[in-house]
Design a protein around this motif. Structure first.
Motif, PDB file in Angstrom:
ATOM      1  N   ARG A 197       0.667  -1.015  -0.092  1.00 61.01           N
ATOM      2  CA  ARG A 197      -0.068  -0.087  -0.114  1.00 61.01           C
ATOM      3  C   ARG A 197       0.869   1.528   0.133  1.00 61.01           C
ATOM      4  O   ARG A 197       0.405   2.619  -0.503  1.00 61.01           O
ATOM      5  CB  ARG A 197      -0.806   0.078   0.815  1.00 61.01           C
ATOM      6  CG  ARG A 197      -2.782  -1.049   1.833  1.00 61.01           C
ATOM      7  CD  ARG A 197      -3.325  -0.035   2.388  1.00 61.01           C
ATOM      8  NE  ARG A 197      -3.508   0.660   1.862  1.00 61.01           N
ATOM      9  CZ  ARG A 197      -3.966   1.573   2.696  1.00 61.01           C
ATOM     10  NH1 ARG A 197      -4.257   1.239   4.676  1.00 61.01           N
ATOM     11  NH2 ARG A 197      -4.768   2.884   3.173  1.00 61.01           N
ATOM     12  N   PHE A 198       2.169   1.279   0.103  1.00 62.20           N
ATOM     13  CA  PHE A 198       2.479   2.390   0.914  1.00 62.20           C
ATOM     14  C   PHE A 198       4.338   2.435   0.807  1.00 62.20           C
ATOM     15  O   PHE A 198       4.861   3.496   0.709  1.00 62.20           O
ATOM     16  CB  PHE A 198       2.706   3.023   2.087  1.00 62.20           C
ATOM     17  CG  PHE A 198       1.270   3.332   2.938  1.00 62.20           C
ATOM     18  CD1 PHE A 198       0.641   4.030   2.635  1.00 62.20           C
ATOM     19  CD2 PHE A 198       0.634   1.621   3.032  1.00 62.20           C
ATOM     20  CE1 PHE A 198      -0.538   4.136   3.410  1.00 62.20           C
ATOM     21  CE2 PHE A 198      -0.783   1.958   4.125  1.00 62.20           C
ATOM     22  CZ  PHE A 198      -0.887   2.848   3.915  1.00 62.20           C
ATOM     23  N   ALA A 199       4.441   2.047  -0.674  1.00 62.54           N
ATOM     24  CA  ALA A 199       5.811   1.698  -1.447  1.00 62.54           C
ATOM     25  C   ALA A 199       6.240   3.204  -1.450  1.00 62.54           C
ATOM     26  O   ALA A 199       7.661   3.451  -2.043  1.00 62.54           O
ATOM     27  CB  ALA A 199       5.855   0.593  -2.209  1.00 62.54           C
ATOM     28  N   HIS A 200       5.145   4.213  -1.984  1.00 61.60           N
ATOM     29  CA  HIS A 200       5.656   5.589  -2.692  1.00 61.60           C
ATOM     30  C   HIS A 200       5.691   6.091  -1.262  1.00 61.60           C
ATOM     31  O   HIS A 200       6.151   7.881  -1.928  1.00 61.60           O
ATOM     32  CB  HIS A 200       4.277   5.407  -2.690  1.00 61.60           C
ATOM     33  CG  HIS A 200       3.222   6.298  -2.370  1.00 61.60           C
ATOM     34  ND1 HIS A 200       1.857   5.048  -1.624  1.00 61.60           N
ATOM     35  CD2 HIS A 200       2.175   6.864  -1.962  1.00 61.60           C
ATOM     36  CE1 HIS A 200       0.928   5.281  -1.506  1.00 61.60           C
ATOM     37  NE2 HIS A 200       1.144   6.313  -0.864  1.00 61.60           N
ATOM     38  N   LEU A 201       5.813   6.100  -0.543  1.00 63.24           N
ATOM     39  CA  LEU A 201       6.051   6.837   0.746  1.00 63.24           C
ATOM     40  C   LEU A 201       7.783   7.099   0.906  1.00 63.24           C
ATOM     41  O   LEU A 201       8.400   5.772   0.726  1.00 63.24           O
ATOM     42  CB  LEU A 201       4.933   6.785   2.294  1.00 63.24           C
ATOM     43  CG  LEU A 201       4.082   6.908   2.191  1.00 63.24           C
ATOM     44  CD1 LEU A 201       3.277   6.459   3.420  1.00 63.24           C
ATOM     45  CD2 LEU A 201       3.405   7.947   2.095  1.00 63.24           C
ATOM     46  N   ALA A 202       8.117   8.618   0.658  1.00 68.28           N
ATOM     47  CA  ALA A 202       9.751   8.321   1.046  1.00 68.28           C
ATOM     48  C   ALA A 202      10.418   8.278   2.237  1.00 68.28           C
ATOM     49  O   ALA A 202       8.995   8.379   3.512  1.00 68.28           O
ATOM     50  CB  ALA A 202       9.495  10.206   0.803  1.00 68.28           C
ATOM     51  N   LEU A 203      11.408   7.844   2.279  1.00 66.12           N
ATOM     52  CA  LEU A 203      11.769   6.928   3.798  1.00 66.12           C
ATOM     53  C   LEU A 203      12.449   8.847   4.397  1.00 66.12           C
ATOM     54  O   LEU A 203      13.463   9.334   3.665  1.00 66.12           O
ATOM     55  CB  LEU A 203      12.872   5.991   2.840  1.00 66.12           C
ATOM     56  CG  LEU A 203      12.360   4.398   3.193  1.00 66.12           C
ATOM     57  CD1 LEU A 203      13.137   3.761   2.630  1.00 66.12           C
ATOM     58  CD2 LEU A 203      11.797   4.230   4.039  1.00 66.12           C
ATOM     59  N   LYS A 204      11.992   8.982   5.339  1.00 58.91           N
ATOM     60  CA  LYS A 204      13.146  10.334   6.780  1.00 58.91           C
ATOM     61  C   LYS A 204      13.573   9.022   7.664  1.00 58.91           C
ATOM     62  O   LYS A 204      14.320  10.164   7.680  1.00 58.91           O
ATOM     63  CB  LYS A 204      11.699  11.240   6.810  1.00 58.91           C
ATOM     64  CG  LYS A 204      10.849  11.662   5.602  1.00 58.91           C
ATOM     65  CD  LYS A 204      10.540  13.004   6.011  1.00 58.91           C
ATOM     66  CE  LYS A 204       9.852  13.544   4.658  1.00 58.91           C
ATOM     67  NZ  LYS A 204       8.871  14.594   4.780  1.00 58.91           N
ATOM     68  N   ASN A 205      13.474   8.364   7.969  1.00 61.19           N
ATOM     69  CA  ASN A 205      14.793   7.595   9.044  1.00 61.19           C
ATOM     70  C   ASN A 205      14.352   8.218  10.342  1.00 61.19           C
ATOM     71  O   ASN A 205      15.375   9.507  10.530  1.00 61.19           O
ATOM     72  CB  ASN A 205      15.692   7.293   8.140  1.00 61.19           C
ATOM     73  CG  ASN A 205      15.356   6.007   7.065  1.00 61.19           C
ATOM     74  OD1 ASN A 205      15.538   5.454   7.300  1.00 61.19           O
ATOM     75  ND2 ASN A 205      16.826   6.910   6.298  1.00 61.19           N
TER      76      ASN A 205
END
Length: 293
Positions: free
Chosen positions: A116-124
Motif C-alpha cells: 500500500r505505501f511503497a510510494h512513501l519517502a523514507l525519512k528515517n
C-alpha cells in the motif's frame, strides 16, 4: 473515523493472508523446538530437583506418604512431572512470544508498505537504538502505572477499565513508533501522535480487550486438564493472531495518517518528498507543459 474503520477492515483482511497465517504459527514452532530441546537436556535433572524440593516440605511429604498408605502411591510419580510441566510451560511460552513479536512486527510492517505505501519517502526518524530505548522506556512507564493503580484492580468496574487503558497506551506508543520509524521524520511522528492520539489509544484499548481472549482458553485448560496439551497451543496461536491483527491495525492507521499528513502539507511522496507543481499563470497556460504523473 474513516481512517479508523478503513484500517480495521484492512488489518482483518490481511490476517487471512497465507503469509500472515504462517507468521502466526511461529510461536508454536518455537515452543516445540524449545520444549524438545529443554526436555532432552534438562528433563531428568529438573525432576530430581523438584523431587528434592517436595521432600523438604514436611507437610506435603506427609500428605504424599498418607496417599501411599491408602494405596495411591503411584500418584507421587505423576505429581512430579506435572509440577515440572506446569512450572516450565509459562516460561517457554513467554520466551516464544517475545521472540516472535520481535520478528513478526517488522515483517508485517514490510508487508503493508509493499502492498500500500511503497510510494512513501523514507525519512528515517529513528534508529534501532532509538526504537529500543523508546520501547523500554514506554514499558517501564506502563509497569509503574500498573503498580500505582494495582489497588484499583480490586474494584469491579475499574478492573475492566484500568488495565486495558494501560496496555492500550503501551501498544499505541510502541507499535506506532515501529510503524513510522523508517518513513516518518520525528516532527511528523509527533504531529500524528497529537492529531490522532484518541483514535490510536482506542485501537490500543480494543486490541487490549481482544488480547484477553487467550485467557479464556487458559481457564479452559485449568478446568479440562485432559485437553491441556491441545488448549495451550491453541491459546498461543490465538494470541499470535491477535498480536498480528494489532500490529497490522496500527500500521495501516499510522501510515495512512502519514500519507494524509504529507498530502495536506503539499508534498508528493514518490520515493522523495518534492513540492507539488505550481499552477501556471494564464499568460503561460498555452505554452506550459503539464506535470508528469
Amino acid at each position: 473515523m474513516r481512517l479508523f474503520l478503513d484500517s480495521f477492515w484492512r488489518a482483518f483482511a490481511y490476517c487471512l493472508m497465507p503469509r500472515v497465517m504462517l507468521l502466526s504459527l511461529l510461536p508454536l514452532a518455537m515452543l516445540l523446538v524449545l520444549s524438545v530441546s529443554w526436555g532432552y537436556f534438562y528433563w531428568a535433572p529438573t525432576q530430581d530437583w523438584v523431587r528434592d524440593m517436595l521432600a523438604s516440605w514436611q507437610v506435603l511429604q506427609g500428605m504424599l506418604d498418607w496417599l501411599q498408605a491408602q494405596g495411591a502411591g503411584e500418584l507421587q510419580a505423576v505429581v512430579i512431572p506435572l509440577v515440572v510441566i506446569f512450572a516450565i510451560t509459562p516460561i517457554l511460552v513467554v520466551i516464544s512470544l517475545l521472540a516472535v513479536s520481535l520478528m513478526m512486527t517488522p515483517a508485517l510492517v514490510d508487508l503493508v508498505v509493499q502492498r500500500r505505501f511503497a510510494h512513501l519517502a523514507l525519512k528515517n526518524g529513528g534508529t534501532p537504538l532509538t526504537s529500543l530505548v523508546w520501547t523500554v522506556g514506554s514499558t517501564l512507564i506502563a509497569m509503574v502505572a500498573m503498580v500505582i493503580t494495582l489497588p484499583l484492580w480490586a474494584v469491579p468496574p475499574l478492573m475492566f477499565i484500568v488495565p486495558p487503558l494501560i496496555w492500550g497506551w503501551l501498544s499505541y506508543r510502541v507499535m506506532v513508533f515501529d510503524a513510522l520509524v523508517a518513513h516518518a521524520s520525528r516532527e511528523e511522528r509527533l504531529t500524528i501522535g497529537r492529531q490522532h492520539r484518541m483514535w490510536l489509544l482506542m485501537i490500543g484499548v480494543l486490541t487490549g480487550y481482544m488480547g484477553a481472549l487467550p485467557s479464556l482458553v487458559w481457564a479452559s485448560g485449568a478446568v479440562f486438564a485432559a485437553a491441556f496439551l491441545v488448549l495451550i497451543p491453541l491459546a498461543i496461536w490465538i494470541y499470535a493472531l491477535v498480536f498480528a491483527f494489532t500490529s497490522l491495525w496500527f500500521t495501516h492507521y499510522s501510515l495512512g495518517a502519514l500519507e494524509a499528513l504529507r498530502a495536506e502539507s503539499g508534498t508528493v511522496v514518490m520515493g522523495a518528498s518534492v513540492p507539488l507543481p505550481t499552477v501556471a499563470s494564464q499568460d503561460d497556460s498555452s505554452t506550459s507543459t503539464p506535470p508528469s504523473l
